[in-house]
Design a protein around this motif. Sequence first.
Motif, PDB file in Angstrom:
ATOM      1  N   ALA A 159      -2.560   9.067   3.223  1.00  0.00           N
ATOM      2  CA  ALA A 159      -1.456   8.123   3.010  1.00  0.00           C
ATOM      3  C   ALA A 159      -0.586   8.004   4.266  1.00  0.00           C
ATOM      4  O   ALA A 159      -0.151   6.900   4.622  1.00  0.00           O
ATOM      5  CB  ALA A 159      -0.622   8.557   1.811  1.00  0.00           C
ATOM      6  N   ASP A 178       0.970   4.124  -2.768  1.00  0.00           N
ATOM      7  CA  ASP A 178       0.782   5.534  -2.432  1.00  0.00           C
ATOM      8  C   ASP A 178       1.953   6.381  -2.915  1.00  0.00           C
ATOM      9  O   ASP A 178       1.760   7.504  -3.396  1.00  0.00           O
ATOM     10  CB  ASP A 178       0.590   5.706  -0.921  1.00  0.00           C
ATOM     11  N   TYR A 226      -1.987  13.195   1.023  1.00  0.00           N
ATOM     12  CA  TYR A 226      -0.830  12.944   1.900  1.00  0.00           C
ATOM     13  C   TYR A 226      -1.250  12.658   3.338  1.00  0.00           C
ATOM     14  O   TYR A 226      -0.642  11.822   4.001  1.00  0.00           O
ATOM     15  CB  TYR A 226       0.168  14.101   1.839  1.00  0.00           C
ATOM     16  N   ALA A 268       0.068   4.451   6.386  1.00  0.00           N
ATOM     17  CA  ALA A 268       1.416   3.894   6.224  1.00  0.00           C
ATOM     18  C   ALA A 268       1.916   3.291   7.539  1.00  0.00           C
ATOM     19  O   ALA A 268       1.921   3.969   8.564  1.00  0.00           O
ATOM     20  CB  ALA A 268       2.383   4.978   5.760  1.00  0.00           C
ATOM     21  N   PHE A 317       5.251  11.681   4.132  1.00  0.00           N
ATOM     22  CA  PHE A 317       3.913  12.106   3.732  1.00  0.00           C
ATOM     23  C   PHE A 317       3.412  13.269   4.599  1.00  0.00           C
ATOM     24  O   PHE A 317       2.765  14.185   4.090  1.00  0.00           O
ATOM     25  CB  PHE A 317       2.925  10.941   3.760  1.00  0.00           C
ATOM     26  N   GLN A 353       0.832  -1.208   0.000  1.00  0.00           N
ATOM     27  CA  GLN A 353       0.000   0.000   0.000  1.00  0.00           C
ATOM     28  C   GLN A 353       0.868   1.260   0.000  1.00  0.00           C
ATOM     29  O   GLN A 353       0.590   2.212  -0.731  1.00  0.00           O
ATOM     30  CB  GLN A 353      -0.957   0.016   1.194  1.00  0.00           C
ATOM     31  N   SER A 354       1.920   1.272   0.808  1.00  0.00           N
ATOM     32  CA  SER A 354       2.802   2.447   0.835  1.00  0.00           C
ATOM     33  C   SER A 354       3.489   2.642  -0.504  1.00  0.00           C
ATOM     34  O   SER A 354       3.644   3.778  -0.978  1.00  0.00           O
ATOM     35  CB  SER A 354       3.837   2.315   1.955  1.00  0.00           C
TER      36      SER A 354
END
Length: 171
Positions: A140, A54, A137, A144, A153, A50-51
């Motif tokens: 995210a 992103d 951001y 994270a 972020f 996922q990170s």
Amino acid sequence: MLDPYRCQVCSETYLGQEIPDRCPFCGASFRHLVPAAEWIDYGKVEMSEQSYKDCKEAINLEINNSAFYKCAAGRAETQITQSIFKRLSKQEMEHAELLCKMIGEDEPDLPEVQCSESDSENMMDAHKRESRAIKFYQEAANRAPEPRVQEIFRALSEIESEHLKISSVYR
């Protein structure tokens, strides 16, 4: 005497007698500037799927915003707006460079984007772009699991908030 300070966000070096209130390269808060001897090179960051996703989305966002600001600088109606758009374009490229380094990939080329011949319209567009970036951001950073990804972020959200203030003043 000038002392070297490095930004923990963009890695650039600033030479000065004291730490400035913001990184002159990426716009990060002074708290991200450290004496060069204390700077840590994080390089590529191990991160969740996922990170990584992103970061890829963030790179696209930053590259598109940089291209937009470059276009707006080229069509600016005044020296003031030209200098603002030019600096914002460079800061967005610094952000893209950082994110590419974090995932271990090369920076993409700037795409062709459209902008207005009106500073006012370009500032309104900038305001929308920065608002989207801030929201992205913040979301995210919250999802994270990696501390470094969260830090970056959050720093980018703060920087984009400063960009938002600029677009509010000059539109």
